[in-house]
Design a protein around this motif. Structure first.
Motif, PDB file in Angstrom:
ATOM      1  N   MET A   7       0.825  -1.204   0.000  1.00 59.71           N
ATOM      2  CA  MET A   7       0.000   0.000   0.000  1.00 59.71           C
ATOM      3  C   MET A   7       0.863   1.259   0.000  1.00 59.71           C
ATOM      4  SD  MET A   7      -3.051  -1.027  -0.278  1.00 59.71           S
ATOM      5  CE  MET A   7      -4.107   0.313   0.178  1.00 59.71           C
ATOM      6  N   LYS A   8       1.966   1.248   0.742  1.00 56.40           N
ATOM      7  CA  LYS A   8       2.884   2.395   0.736  1.00 56.40           C
ATOM      8  C   LYS A   8       3.457   2.605  -0.656  1.00 56.40           C
ATOM      9  CE  LYS A   8       4.480   2.093   5.514  1.00 56.40           C
ATOM     10  NZ  LYS A   8       5.646   1.746   6.350  1.00 56.40           N
ATOM     11  N   GLN A  22       2.199   1.619  -3.554  1.00 52.66           N
ATOM     12  CA  GLN A  22       1.161   2.071  -4.469  1.00 52.66           C
ATOM     13  C   GLN A  22       0.844   3.547  -4.250  1.00 52.66           C
ATOM     14  OE1 GLN A  22      -2.105  -0.626  -3.782  1.00 52.66           O
ATOM     15  NE2 GLN A  22      -1.484  -1.961  -5.443  1.00 52.66           N
ATOM     16  N   SER A  23       0.779   3.971  -3.011  1.00 46.27           N
ATOM     17  CA  SER A  23       0.497   5.379  -2.728  1.00 46.27           C
ATOM     18  C   SER A  23       1.612   6.277  -3.242  1.00 46.27           C
ATOM     19  CB  SER A  23       0.318   5.588  -1.225  1.00 46.27           C
ATOM     20  OG  SER A  23      -0.800   4.875  -0.771  1.00 46.27           O
ATOM     21  N   ASP A  24       2.842   5.844  -3.068  1.00 48.05           N
ATOM     22  CA  ASP A  24       3.979   6.627  -3.545  1.00 48.05           C
ATOM     23  C   ASP A  24       3.962   6.725  -5.070  1.00 48.05           C
ATOM     24  OD1 ASP A  24       6.461   8.039  -3.281  1.00 48.05           O
ATOM     25  OD2 ASP A  24       7.465   6.201  -3.967  1.00 48.05           O
ATOM     26  N   LEU A  66       1.398   6.417  -7.032  1.00 42.93           N
ATOM     27  CA  LEU A  66       0.247   7.231  -7.416  1.00 42.93           C
ATOM     28  C   LEU A  66       0.537   8.721  -7.242  1.00 42.93           C
ATOM     29  CD1 LEU A  66      -2.667   7.036  -8.396  1.00 42.93           C
ATOM     30  CD2 LEU A  66      -3.365   6.989  -6.015  1.00 42.93           C
ATOM     31  N   ALA A  67       1.190   9.071  -6.153  1.00 39.59           N
ATOM     32  CA  ALA A  67       1.529  10.482  -5.922  1.00 39.59           C
ATOM     33  C   ALA A  67       2.484  10.986  -6.996  1.00 39.59           C
ATOM     34  CB  ALA A  67       2.148  10.643  -4.534  1.00 39.59           C
ATOM     35  N   PRO A  87      -6.899   6.521  -7.993  1.00 38.22           N
ATOM     36  CA  PRO A  87      -7.502   6.203  -6.698  1.00 38.22           C
ATOM     37  C   PRO A  87      -8.718   5.297  -6.817  1.00 38.22           C
ATOM     38  CG  PRO A  87      -7.120   8.557  -6.893  1.00 38.22           C
ATOM     39  CD  PRO A  87      -6.832   7.952  -8.225  1.00 38.22           C
ATOM     40  N   ASN A 139      -8.381   1.747  -4.858  1.00 37.34           N
ATOM     41  CA  ASN A 139      -9.148   1.684  -3.623  1.00 37.34           C
ATOM     42  C   ASN A 139     -10.530   1.085  -3.793  1.00 37.34           C
ATOM     43  OD1 ASN A 139      -7.117   2.844  -2.068  1.00 37.34           O
ATOM     44  ND2 ASN A 139      -7.663   4.864  -2.823  1.00 37.34           N
TER      45      ASN A 139
END
Length: 146
Positions: free
Chosen positions: A49-50, A52-54, A56-57, A128, A132
């Protein structure tokens, strides 16, 4: 992808392997093995998840830079979003009005409306939505040990 695998593999393989070795040597019980495997999976999911979030950002930052610097991209983006909003407004307001005042039946739009929603969602932030929701969504609360 390779970076993600290189981070996950040691976390998962080492911790789960150590837990099974300890269980095989009768150093821990089955409940403790289950708890250790669950903990290793939670840490693995957290790392994914970290990552993927990175990613995505960074993707949105790059897209934002392109939008700032390219007039053509802004024009095309606005054209597609506004045209698809027009399609949706016509389908949801115009068609019922035509049927109500004109009588008769209106043929089904088929997948046109689905594509309109998809294009708008895609242009306004598909990342997102994909990460998500749907089959890729990971509810970390469901894998926590009770």
């Amino acid at each position: 992808m390779l970076a993600l695998v290189s981070v996950i593999a040691p976390l998962l393989v080492n911790k789960i392997g150590d837990a099974f070795i300890a269980y095989e040597k009768k150093q821990i019980t089955l409940a403790e093995l289950n708890a250790r495997v669950s903990q290793a999976l939670m840490e693995c999911f957290t790392e994914v998840m970290k990552s993927q979030s990175d990613a995505l950002a960074r993707t949105f930052a790059t897209f934002g830079d392109v939008m700032k610097n390219s007039r053509l991209v802004r024009i095309v983006w606005a054209t597609v979003v506004l045209s698809q909003c027009g399609v949706l407004v016509f389908q949801q307001v115009g068609v019922p009005a035509i049927v109500y005042f004109g009588g008769g039946n209106w043929p089904s739009a088929g997948a046109t409306i689905d594509w309109s929603y998809l294009l708008i969602v895609g242009l306004c932030g598909l990342g997102p939505v994909v990460l998500n929701a749907g089959p890729g969504k990971v509810n970390l609360d469901s894998v926590k040990p009770k």
